[in-house]
Design a protein around this motif. Structure first.
Motif, PDB file in Angstrom:
ATOM      1  N   TYR A 153       0.849  -1.206   0.000  1.00 25.79           N
ATOM      2  CA  TYR A 153       0.000   0.000   0.000  1.00 25.79           C
ATOM      3  C   TYR A 153       0.883   1.254   0.000  1.00 25.79           C
ATOM      4  CZ  TYR A 153      -3.538   3.407   1.396  1.00 25.79           C
ATOM      5  OH  TYR A 153      -4.370   4.500   1.451  1.00 25.79           O
TER       6      TYR A 153
ATOM      7  N   PHE B  73      -8.667  -6.296  -0.232  1.00 27.35           N
ATOM      8  CA  PHE B  73      -9.718  -6.872   0.614  1.00 27.35           C
ATOM      9  C   PHE B  73     -10.981  -6.090   0.276  1.00 27.35           C
ATOM     10  CE2 PHE B  73     -11.431  -8.085   4.915  1.00 27.35           C
ATOM     11  CZ  PHE B  73     -11.334  -9.447   4.711  1.00 27.35           C
TER      12      PHE B  73
ATOM     13  N   SER C 189     -14.750  -4.926  -0.459  1.00 28.59           N
ATOM     14  CA  SER C 189     -16.131  -5.027  -0.016  1.00 28.59           C
ATOM     15  C   SER C 189     -16.968  -4.289  -1.061  1.00 28.59           C
ATOM     16  CB  SER C 189     -16.281  -4.371   1.364  1.00 28.59           C
ATOM     17  OG  SER C 189     -17.623  -4.486   1.786  1.00 28.59           O
TER      18      SER C 189
ATOM     19  N   HIS D 174     -15.697 -12.120   3.674  1.00 30.74           N
ATOM     20  CA  HIS D 174     -14.529 -11.565   4.370  1.00 30.74           C
ATOM     21  C   HIS D 174     -14.244 -12.317   5.661  1.00 30.74           C
ATOM     22  CE1 HIS D 174     -16.647  -8.849   1.822  1.00 30.74           C
ATOM     23  NE2 HIS D 174     -15.550  -8.144   1.659  1.00 30.74           N
TER      24      HIS D 174
ATOM     25  N   ALA E  70     -10.624 -13.837   6.103  1.00 28.73           N
ATOM     26  CA  ALA E  70      -9.689 -13.167   7.025  1.00 28.73           C
ATOM     27  C   ALA E  70      -8.694 -14.129   7.694  1.00 28.73           C
ATOM     28  CB  ALA E  70     -10.468 -12.361   8.071  1.00 28.73           C
TER      29      ALA E  70
ATOM     30  N   PRO F 190      -3.327  -7.369   3.528  1.00 33.67           N
ATOM     31  CA  PRO F 190      -4.676  -7.015   3.056  1.00 33.67           C
ATOM     32  C   PRO F 190      -4.791  -5.503   2.883  1.00 33.67           C
ATOM     33  CG  PRO F 190      -4.733  -7.518   5.399  1.00 33.67           C
ATOM     34  CD  PRO F 190      -3.294  -7.585   4.986  1.00 33.67           C
TER      35      PRO F 190
ATOM     36  N   SER G  81      -7.634  -2.864   2.449  1.00 35.23           N
ATOM     37  CA  SER G  81      -9.089  -2.715   2.511  1.00 35.23           C
ATOM     38  C   SER G  81      -9.573  -1.752   1.420  1.00 35.23           C
ATOM     39  CB  SER G  81      -9.412  -2.187   3.912  1.00 35.23           C
ATOM     40  OG  SER G  81     -10.740  -1.822   3.963  1.00 35.23           O
ATOM     41  N   THR G  82     -10.487  -2.236   0.588  1.00 36.19           N
ATOM     42  CA  THR G  82     -10.881  -1.486  -0.617  1.00 36.19           C
ATOM     43  C   THR G  82     -12.401  -1.453  -0.768  1.00 36.19           C
ATOM     44  OG1 THR G  82      -8.838  -2.219  -1.706  1.00 36.19           O
ATOM     45  CG2 THR G  82     -10.591  -1.422  -3.155  1.00 36.19           C
TER      46      THR G  82
ATOM     47  N   MET H 189     -11.651   2.256   5.005  1.00 35.67           N
ATOM     48  CA  MET H 189     -11.052   1.633   3.818  1.00 35.67           C
ATOM     49  C   MET H 189      -9.948   2.517   3.252  1.00 35.67           C
ATOM     50  SD  MET H 189     -14.404  -0.161   2.274  1.00 35.67           S
ATOM     51  CE  MET H 189     -15.330  -1.211   3.389  1.00 35.67           C
ATOM     52  N   LYS H 190      -8.984   1.868   2.593  1.00 29.87           N
ATOM     53  CA  LYS H 190      -7.770   2.590   2.171  1.00 29.87           C
ATOM     54  C   LYS H 190      -7.775   2.953   0.697  1.00 29.87           C
ATOM     55  CE  LYS H 190      -4.576   0.639   5.499  1.00 29.87           C
ATOM     56  NZ  LYS H 190      -3.519  -0.373   5.633  1.00 29.87           N
TER      57      LYS H 190
END
Ligand code: 1GP
Length: 251
Positions: free
Chosen positions: A3, A92, A94, A108, A112, A122, A124-125, A167-168
């Protein structure tokens, strides 16, 4: 960390260019030459996966890619069985545009512990599926309604909610092989409204379209389908150049 690596590329070049590799579509003979071609053309990394994989052996495929390149290999999972410890990271995802609990949190919970054991990173997206002309595999498989393409405000509010949930990344998805990419107005609305990087993918078929999405605020561009045709390989460098708006610093 992958990331952070992506963030560094974005700082250095404005946007990052990832190519999606689909085990069903790339034969063994073409995989390695294609990867080499991507490397010399300035691609920043690979996504691997898809909503539906029919023939390919996913884990073996990831292993072959990892042997062939030092660029980041990031799983773009369509299913829990696409978690694989040989990759560097996993989006990851959603499906925050939908209201299907399985794709919001259900899968998830199953994935996980496998991700924890595999030690891959992971990321998070928030995955936002957008209407793109006709029903896409992502839409069908996720059993969710896409965001109407003329409603950028819905996409923006959804993206902001994903950001507030921690989320990133946001992934604006028109669907693989989409007849129309994500509208510029929507890319603008989402990237102005939230402050996490926005990935734009689906139906991007020219360097000019890729550049437009970057000009509208996209910070990661994904192409897949277009390079499944060998005749298009010569254009990979033009895509990379169009996306790397400020290609002055080596990361
Ligand atoms: C699909 O966004 C990716 O999930 C890439 O789409 O194959 O249409 O380039 P294309």
């Amino acid at each position: 960390m992958i990331y952070q690596h992506l963030l560094n590329i974005i700082v250095a070049k404005v946007a990052s260019y990832l190519i999606l590799l689909d085990p069903d579509k790339l034969s063994d003979e073409k995989l390695l030459p294609f990867i080499k071609h991507c490397e010399i053309s300035g691609v920043d990394g690979f996504l691997v996966g898809g909503s539906l994989i029919i023939n390919g052996d996913f884990k073996e495929f990831i292993g072959k890619i990892k042997e062939a390149t030092s660029l980041p290999v990031i799983i773009f999972p369509g299913e829990v069985n696409q978690v694989c410890n040989q990759a560097d990271a996993i989006l990851f995802l959603s499906v925050v545009s939908g209201r299907n609990p399985e794709h919001l949190i259900g899968k998830h919970v199953l994935a996980a512990p496998i991700i924890k054991r595999s030690k891959i990173e992971p990321i998070s997206t928030g995955y936002i599926i957008v209407e793109s002309g006709s029903m896409t595999t992502a839409e069908y498989i996720s059993g969710s309604l896409p965001v109407p393409r003329n409603k950028p405000e819905i996409a923006a509010a959804t993206a902001l909610a994903a950001q507030y949930l921690g989320m990133k990344l946001i992934y604006l998805e028109a669907g693989s092989g989409a007849s129309q990419p994500i509208p510029n107005e929507m890319v603008k609305a989402v990237s102005r409204y939230c402050n996490i990087p926005v990935i734009v993918g689906g139906g991007i078929k020219t360097p000019g379209i890729a550049r437009e999405k970057v000009e509208c605020g996209a910070q990661i561009i994904v192409t897949g389908n277009f390079f499944e045709n060998y005749d298009n390989w010569g254009l990979i460098g033009s895509f990379a150049e169009a996306i790397h708006y400020k290609n002055t610093v080596t990361v």
